[in-house]
Design a protein around this motif. Structure first.
Motif, PDB file in Angstrom:
ATOM      1  N   CYS A 125      33.785  44.814  55.776  1.00 27.02           N
ATOM      2  CA  CYS A 125      34.368  44.741  54.296  1.00 27.02           C
ATOM      3  C   CYS A 125      34.893  43.271  54.046  1.00 27.02           C
ATOM      4  CB  CYS A 125      35.264  45.904  54.094  1.00 27.02           C
ATOM      5  SG  CYS A 125      34.527  47.382  53.634  1.00 27.02           S
ATOM      6  N   ASN A 126      35.631  42.829  55.237  1.00 26.01           N
ATOM      7  CA  ASN A 126      36.435  41.532  55.029  1.00 26.01           C
ATOM      8  C   ASN A 126      35.151  40.595  54.789  1.00 26.01           C
ATOM      9  OD1 ASN A 126      39.017  40.431  55.332  1.00 26.01           O
ATOM     10  ND2 ASN A 126      38.105  39.211  56.713  1.00 26.01           N
ATOM     11  N   ASN A 127      33.929  40.744  55.517  1.00 26.75           N
ATOM     12  CA  ASN A 127      32.885  39.704  55.148  1.00 26.75           C
ATOM     13  C   ASN A 127      32.602  39.492  53.663  1.00 26.75           C
ATOM     14  OD1 ASN A 127      32.697  38.822  57.866  1.00 26.75           O
ATOM     15  ND2 ASN A 127      31.164  40.309  58.735  1.00 26.75           N
ATOM     16  N   VAL A 128      32.491  40.863  53.164  1.00 23.23           N
ATOM     17  CA  VAL A 128      32.338  40.720  51.675  1.00 23.23           C
ATOM     18  C   VAL A 128      33.430  40.086  50.985  1.00 23.23           C
ATOM     19  CG1 VAL A 128      32.203  42.466  49.716  1.00 23.23           C
ATOM     20  CG2 VAL A 128      30.928  43.043  51.965  1.00 23.23           C
ATOM     21  N   GLN A 129      34.418  40.349  51.347  1.00 23.61           N
ATOM     22  CA  GLN A 129      35.859  39.855  50.497  1.00 23.61           C
ATOM     23  C   GLN A 129      35.941  38.268  50.621  1.00 23.61           C
ATOM     24  OE1 GLN A 129      39.472  42.206  51.171  1.00 23.61           O
ATOM     25  NE2 GLN A 129      40.320  40.183  52.165  1.00 23.61           N
ATOM     26  N   GLU A 130      35.668  37.746  51.973  1.00 28.99           N
ATOM     27  CA  GLU A 130      35.975  36.493  51.977  1.00 28.99           C
ATOM     28  C   GLU A 130      34.713  35.545  52.284  1.00 28.99           C
ATOM     29  OE1 GLU A 130      38.620  36.035  55.236  1.00 28.99           O
ATOM     30  OE2 GLU A 130      40.265  37.265  54.209  1.00 28.99           O
ATOM     31  N   VAL A 131      33.401  36.084  52.538  1.00 21.37           N
ATOM     32  CA  VAL A 131      32.251  35.368  52.955  1.00 21.37           C
ATOM     33  C   VAL A 131      31.300  35.612  51.748  1.00 21.37           C
ATOM     34  CG1 VAL A 131      30.470  34.780  54.686  1.00 21.37           C
ATOM     35  CG2 VAL A 131      32.877  35.358  55.455  1.00 21.37           C
ATOM     36  N   ALA A 132      30.944  36.867  51.389  1.00 25.47           N
ATOM     37  CA  ALA A 132      29.609  37.069  50.626  1.00 25.47           C
ATOM     38  C   ALA A 132      29.735  36.321  49.449  1.00 25.47           C
ATOM     39  CB  ALA A 132      29.524  38.723  50.295  1.00 25.47           C
ATOM     40  N   THR A 133      30.716  36.515  48.572  1.00 29.40           N
ATOM     41  CA  THR A 133      30.798  35.770  47.348  1.00 29.40           C
ATOM     42  C   THR A 133      30.778  34.237  47.475  1.00 29.40           C
ATOM     43  OG1 THR A 133      33.157  36.109  46.976  1.00 29.40           O
ATOM     44  CG2 THR A 133      31.824  37.862  46.025  1.00 29.40           C
ATOM     45  N   LEU A 134      31.422  33.831  48.531  1.00 31.52           N
ATOM     46  CA  LEU A 134      31.456  32.376  48.706  1.00 31.52           C
ATOM     47  C   LEU A 134      30.187  31.974  49.049  1.00 31.52           C
ATOM     48  CD1 LEU A 134      33.724  30.222  48.637  1.00 31.52           C
ATOM     49  CD2 LEU A 134      33.584  30.404  51.124  1.00 31.52           C
ATOM     50  N   VAL A 135      29.511  32.461  50.114  1.00 32.28           N
ATOM     51  CA  VAL A 135      28.127  32.093  50.296  1.00 32.28           C
ATOM     52  C   VAL A 135      27.048  31.982  49.012  1.00 32.28           C
ATOM     53  CG1 VAL A 135      26.014  32.734  51.726  1.00 32.28           C
ATOM     54  CG2 VAL A 135      28.353  32.927  52.564  1.00 32.28           C
ATOM     55  N   MET A 136      27.018  33.391  48.283  1.00 27.49           N
ATOM     56  CA  MET A 136      26.144  33.242  47.218  1.00 27.49           C
ATOM     57  C   MET A 136      26.376  32.345  46.099  1.00 27.49           C
ATOM     58  SD  MET A 136      23.953  35.382  47.487  1.00 27.49           S
ATOM     59  CE  MET A 136      23.378  36.989  48.511  1.00 27.49           C
ATOM     60  N   MET A 137      27.803  32.024  46.079  1.00 25.55           N
ATOM     61  CA  MET A 137      28.316  31.010  44.788  1.00 25.55           C
ATOM     62  C   MET A 137      27.927  29.737  45.248  1.00 25.55           C
ATOM     63  SD  MET A 137      30.172  31.249  42.036  1.00 25.55           S
ATOM     64  CE  MET A 137      31.102  30.305  41.074  1.00 25.55           C
ATOM     65  N   TYR A 138      28.081  29.157  46.401  1.00 21.34           N
ATOM     66  CA  TYR A 138      28.112  27.813  46.721  1.00 21.34           C
ATOM     67  C   TYR A 138      26.571  27.728  46.936  1.00 21.34           C
ATOM     68  CZ  TYR A 138      32.897  26.239  47.106  1.00 21.34           C
ATOM     69  OH  TYR A 138      34.013  25.995  46.991  1.00 21.34           O
ATOM     70  N   PHE A 139      25.637  28.493  47.618  1.00 22.50           N
ATOM     71  CA  PHE A 139      24.271  28.199  47.745  1.00 22.50           C
ATOM     72  C   PHE A 139      23.479  28.252  46.443  1.00 22.50           C
ATOM     73  CE2 PHE A 139      19.913  29.734  48.303  1.00 22.50           C
ATOM     74  CZ  PHE A 139      19.529  28.865  49.305  1.00 22.50           C
ATOM     75  N   THR A 140      23.917  28.985  45.625  1.00 23.56           N
ATOM     76  CA  THR A 140      23.151  29.364  44.371  1.00 23.56           C
ATOM     77  C   THR A 140      23.701  27.931  43.318  1.00 23.56           C
ATOM     78  OG1 THR A 140      23.293  31.575  44.374  1.00 23.56           O
ATOM     79  CG2 THR A 140      22.942  30.631  42.184  1.00 23.56           C
TER      80      THR A 140
END
Length: 578
Positions: A125-140
């Motif tokens: 859940c911490n990966n979702v909290q701090e990594v997931a949206t960041l990854v999706m956002m910056y990649f997209t």
């Protein structure tokens, strides 16, 4: 890649529109980057064509200033939305996991390690909290910005535009290779993380043994092994990804140099004006900077995918039937009819039948491992029977919604668990809407008011996790206050007095009397003074009821009960204390 995006949108659920808005704002911010290039173009054109004046400078300045101001506002808003989505989704998933696990059969927790569940609720859940949206956002946004810049370059010069397209193709080839490498490594990393959490919890929970046997660091081989495994998998991931990230970065920059060469060559051969050449060079480097930004997050895609899969797997664990009805029983009579139950293929309860009338007390006694606790857990539907049925108020307990059934039952366990929260919140754990006055009244009835008031902050004192800051007797009385507060009509006492010291015994007995007044009570007990006053005693041995009746009736018969009372030295795994 597209499949991960679809999975992510499905995963974040109701927050997907907010996340789409964040990406859209970020794309608008990217488009404003072209406005900055246009401003630079105007200034360079004015300088080289010798027509630079205040009007042109002001025009370029306004374009640049407006673009920067709007970009800052869009960046702030999109970043806030992206952060909100991350924290909201993580919080909701943790709540969903907790709520879902409440309806999962207890057998699941025997098969799955605490470490695995804890790792999912924390690390995943911490990966979702701090990594997931960041990854999706910056990649997209990085990819979209690169596409916009490619269109801009094609507009100026087809040759340079085709180089930009080649850069995009090269980018997708390399990130596809990186994704394949991450497929196996990411799954192994999550497994190692789970085992490390498991061994860490095991080490901390066994600290009493560690201290008593003076175990040195190098003697805990399993714990050290998992630490080494964690170090190894993280190091291997870096070693696997770094060469390909270098190849990605090197190839992109090489193509950037090619665009610089083509721009200068076009200027030398008169195919392009000098200021156009300069602008194209600037645009090209902006393009490749965005691709590098997007590429730097690619290695995390597979980790994100497996993280989402882990969380989804928990939420897809089959739950006990919760499609019952909100039934309020006509009475609180309990009946077991030919109940069988096996745990891991071992028959624990074998054709058990008995009745308990409401507002009576039933004591269950027998050797350890005979199935006493299992009977109480079957009544509370921590597990479901394999055959036969259990009824409450003449209705099968499976007809009840689990919440409706649990509203009627309070359980006080031998091993009390108190939460790392205030005393007041621990007492009203099952009744959060109760007032402070009601909490105090329950504490007085459970004979724990005095010692609570002697604490530093009284009812607002934080109890250590598991009740570490209070004694066993004090923790037990707080648990009785909790049950008194719930005021359920059925009370289950699972050896609630087994570990009570003589100093607290009378106080606990008084608390039990207060708790069980005018209730239907089922108690697993070893003490004669507790058992002999029961309206009914069930003698359970090897999953079968060997005898039932009152103390007087059972003492008149030959059998296990009288033997246990009269000949304590022949007790088999349990004892009765007078």
């Amino acid at each position: 890649m597209i499949s991960i995006f679809k999975q992510f949108e499905s995963f974040i659920g109701k927050d997907k529109n907010k996340f789409r808005k964040a990406i859209l704002l970020s794309i608008f911010e990217s488009m404003l980057g072209i406005s900055k290039i246009i401003a630079i173009y105007l200034i360079l054109q004015g300088i080289i064509e010798n027509r630079l004046n205040m009007s042109l400078i002001l025009q370029a300045f306004l374009i640049m200033a407006i673009a920067i101001i709007i970009s800052i506002a869009l960046k702030a808003k999109s970043s806030m939305l992206q952060t909100e989505v991350g924290y909201d989704v993580a919080a909701r998933k943790r709540m969903d996991i907790g709520e879902h696990l409440k309806y999962v059969p207890m057998g699941y927790f025997s098969k799955k390690s605490l470490g695995q569940i804890t790792s999912i609720a924390t690390n995943s859940c911490n990966n979702v909290q701090e990594v997931a949206t960041l990854v999706m956002m910056y990649f997209t946004t990085g990819l979209v910005e690169a596409l916009i810049m490619t269109i801009f370059l094609l507009k100026f010069n087809l040759g340079i535009g085709f180089v930009s397209i080649a850069a995009l193709i090269y980018f997708f080839i390399i990130i596809n290779i990186i994704n394949k490498i991450g497929e196996n490594l990411s799954e192994r990393k999550l497994q190692v993380d789970s085992r490390l959490v498991e061994k860490t919890l095991e080490y901390i929970q066994g600290m009493q043994i560690v201290k008593s046997f003076n175990l040195r660091r190098d003697t805990n081989s399993e714990y050290i092994k998992e630490i080494e495994n964690s170090k190894k998998i993280n190091t291997n991931m870096e070693k696997a990804f770094i060469p390909w990230m270098f190849i990605l970065s090197f190839g992109i920059r090489l193509l950037a140099v090619l665009i610089v060469y083509l721009s200068i060559r076009n200027f030398i051969f008169g195919k392009m004006l000098n200021y156009e050449s300069i602008v194209l060079i600037i645009a090209a480097f902006l393009l490749f900077a965005k691709l590098e930004t997007a590429g730097s997050f690619v290695a995390l895609f597979k980790l994100l995918k497996f993280t989402m899969n882990q969380i989804n797997e928990v939420e897809e664990i089959p739950v006990m039937d919760i499609d019952g009805q909100n039934i309020k029983p006509n009475n609180y009579d309990i009946c077991f009819e030919n109940v069988d139950f096996a745990y891991q293929d071992e028959l624990v309860i074998n054709d058990v039948s008995f009745k308990i009338k409401e507002n009576t007390t039933t004591a269950i006694i027998g050797p350890s491992g005979g199935g006493k606790t299992t009977i109480t857990k079957l009544l509370a539907r921590f597990w479901d029977v394999d055959s036969g049925k259990i009824t409450l108020g003449d209705r099968n307990i499976k007809d009840y919604k689990l919440d409706a059934l649990w509203d009627n039952i309070s359980v006080v366990f031998q091993d009390v668990y108190l939460f790392n929260d205030t005393v007041a919140n621990n007492i009203k754990f099952g009744s959060p809407n109760k007032t402070r006055e009601e909490v105090i009244e329950a504490a007085k009835k459970a004979h724990c008011y005095e010692f609570i008031m002697n604490m530093e902050k009284g009812f607002d004192t934080i109890i250590g996790e598991g009740g570490a800051s209070v004694s066993g007797g004090e923790a037990q009385r707080i648990s009785f206050a909790r049950a008194i507060m719930k005021d359920a009509p059925i009370i289950i006492l699972d050896e609630a007095t087994a570990n009570i010291d003589p100093e607290n015994e009378n106080l606990v007995q008084d608390a039990i009397e207060e708790l069980t007044r005018k209730k239907t009570v089922i108690m697993i007990a070893h003490r004669l003074k507790t058992v002999k006053s029961a309206d009914q005693i069930l003698v359970l041995n090897k999953g079968k009821i060997e005898a039932k009746g009152t103390h007087e009736e059972l003492m008149k018969r030959d059998g296990i009960y009288r033997d246990f009372v009269n000949m304590r030295e022949k007790t088999i795994g349990w004892k009765i204390e007078s």
